[in-house]
Design a protein around this motif. Structure first.
Motif, mmCIF file in Angstrom:
data_model
loop_
_atom_site.group_PDB
_atom_site.id
_atom_site.type_symbol
_atom_site.label_atom_id
_atom_site.label_comp_id
_atom_site.label_asym_id
_atom_site.label_seq_id
_atom_site.Cartn_x
_atom_site.Cartn_y
_atom_site.Cartn_z
ATOM 1 N N ASP A 29 0.844 -1.175 0.000
ATOM 2 C CA ASP A 29 0.000 0.000 0.000
ATOM 3 C C ASP A 29 0.886 1.234 0.000
ATOM 4 N N ALA A 30 0.260 2.412 -0.033
ATOM 5 C CA ALA A 30 1.032 3.651 -0.141
ATOM 6 C C ALA A 30 1.907 3.887 1.078
ATOM 7 N N ALA A 31 1.592 3.243 2.177
ATOM 8 C CA ALA A 31 2.416 3.403 3.378
ATOM 9 C C ALA A 31 3.631 2.507 3.349
ATOM 10 N N GLY A 32 3.719 1.645 2.326
ATOM 11 C CA GLY A 32 4.885 0.799 2.183
ATOM 12 C C GLY A 32 4.815 -0.470 2.984
ATOM 13 N N SER A 33 3.623 -0.929 3.363
ATOM 14 C CA SER A 33 3.505 -2.169 4.122
ATOM 15 C C SER A 33 3.562 -3.356 3.176
ATOM 16 N N ALA A 34 4.610 -4.141 3.257
ATOM 17 C CA ALA A 34 4.793 -5.241 2.321
ATOM 18 C C ALA A 34 3.684 -6.265 2.483
ATOM 19 N N ALA A 35 3.100 -6.685 1.351
ATOM 20 C CA ALA A 35 1.993 -7.635 1.388
ATOM 21 C C ALA A 35 2.382 -8.973 0.787
ATOM 22 N N THR B 84 9.100 9.082 -2.689
ATOM 23 C CA THR B 84 9.004 8.062 -1.642
ATOM 24 C C THR B 84 7.658 7.347 -1.704
ATOM 25 N N THR B 85 6.612 8.091 -1.973
ATOM 26 C CA THR B 85 5.275 7.509 -2.069
ATOM 27 C C THR B 85 5.177 6.550 -3.244
ATOM 28 N N LEU B 86 5.737 6.914 -4.393
ATOM 29 C CA LEU B 86 5.679 6.051 -5.569
ATOM 30 C C LEU B 86 6.437 4.750 -5.341
ATOM 31 N N ASP C 272 -1.624 9.048 -9.743
ATOM 32 C CA ASP C 272 -1.639 9.446 -8.337
ATOM 33 C C ASP C 272 -0.729 8.459 -7.627
ATOM 34 N N ALA C 273 0.437 8.926 -7.165
ATOM 35 C CA ALA C 273 1.449 8.025 -6.600
ATOM 36 C C ALA C 273 0.947 7.276 -5.375
ATOM 37 N N ARG C 274 -0.130 7.724 -4.764
ATOM 38 C CA ARG C 274 -0.686 7.029 -3.602
ATOM 39 C C ARG C 274 -1.482 5.798 -4.003
ATOM 40 N N ASP C 275 -1.863 5.738 -5.264
ATOM 41 C CA ASP C 275 -2.717 4.668 -5.760
ATOM 42 C C ASP C 275 -1.856 3.565 -6.379
#
Length: 220
Positions: A21-27, A53-55, A192-195
């Motif tokens: 996700d955009a917060a960088g939580s590895a899935a 960083t977000t991208l 949108d780099a958050r998406d």
């Protein structure tokens, strides 16, 4: 021309394997699949606060490496926070992420610091990069000129990635191309780099651009 060691063709933007996700939580898994035979280094660059960083966090299938530090009074008058309400940290070395694009090809993403005082690191990070995604904030397009100029000087193939903030103005492509003084062969992409999905679609378009211009070889 760089080869991806007989990597299979890039898919038409399926769900990114193990994406974050955009917060960088590895899935997904943290280890590179054994089927991967080729790896490519991609630079993610742009001015301060543009969303690098977000991208990287949106795309990376592993927990991204970040070197963010809290901004202090020492940056007052140096780092312009106009239009960046709530920004309290800045990258001081690099962001690093990885995405397995298909079963045989992995991309390593290296995000650069945005401020000029960190540019000595930029030269080291850009070494060996097959291409670069140059992020642009159309609310402050003039801040991108130095980064775009450095990419041209170092002859690194790149695409401009417009990060679409809620108040991003809209311009016709030719007007934007002229304002940024871009050569005709430089693609202009939007996301949108958050998406995560939009970020992945942008990456697929960029890889396809490298392939069509014989910079990256993708074999079936």
């Amino acid at each position: 021309m760089a080869s991806a060691n007989s990597a299979e063709a890039v898919p038409d933007a399926p769900d990114a394997p193990g994406a974050t996700d955009a917060a960088g939580s590895a899935a997904g898994p943290q280890y590179l699949p054994s089927s991967v035979q080729g790896a490519v280094k991609i630079l993610v660059t742009g001015p301060f606060g543009v969303g690098k960083t977000t991208l990287v966090g949106s795309l990376s299938e592993i927990t991204p490496l970040r070197t963010e530090e809290t901004m202090t009074a020492a940056s007052a008058g140096i780092d312009d926070l106009t239009g960046r309400a709530g920004k309290t940290t800045t990258t001081v070395a690099l962001d690093f992420g990885r995405i397995t694009l298909n079963s045989r090809l992995a991309l390593y993403l290296f995000g650069t610091p945005g401020q000029q005082r960190f540019w000595p690191l930029w030269d080291d990070l850009s070494r060996g990069a097959l291409g670069a995604i140059a992020m642009v904030d159309l609310r402050r397009p003039d801040e991108s000129f130095d980064v775009l100029g450095r990419l041209e000087e170092q002859r690194i193939p790149f695409a401009v990635a417009v990060n679409t903030f809620p108040d991003t103005p809209s311009y016709p492509e030719e007007e934007l191309r002229s304002a940024l003084d871009l050569l005709p062969e430089v693609p202009i992409l939007h996301c949108d780099a958050r998406d995560r999905r939009q970020s992945y679609d942008l990456l697929i378009d960029f890889v396809d651009h490298l392939h069509r211009n014989s910079i990256l070889e993708l074999q079936g």
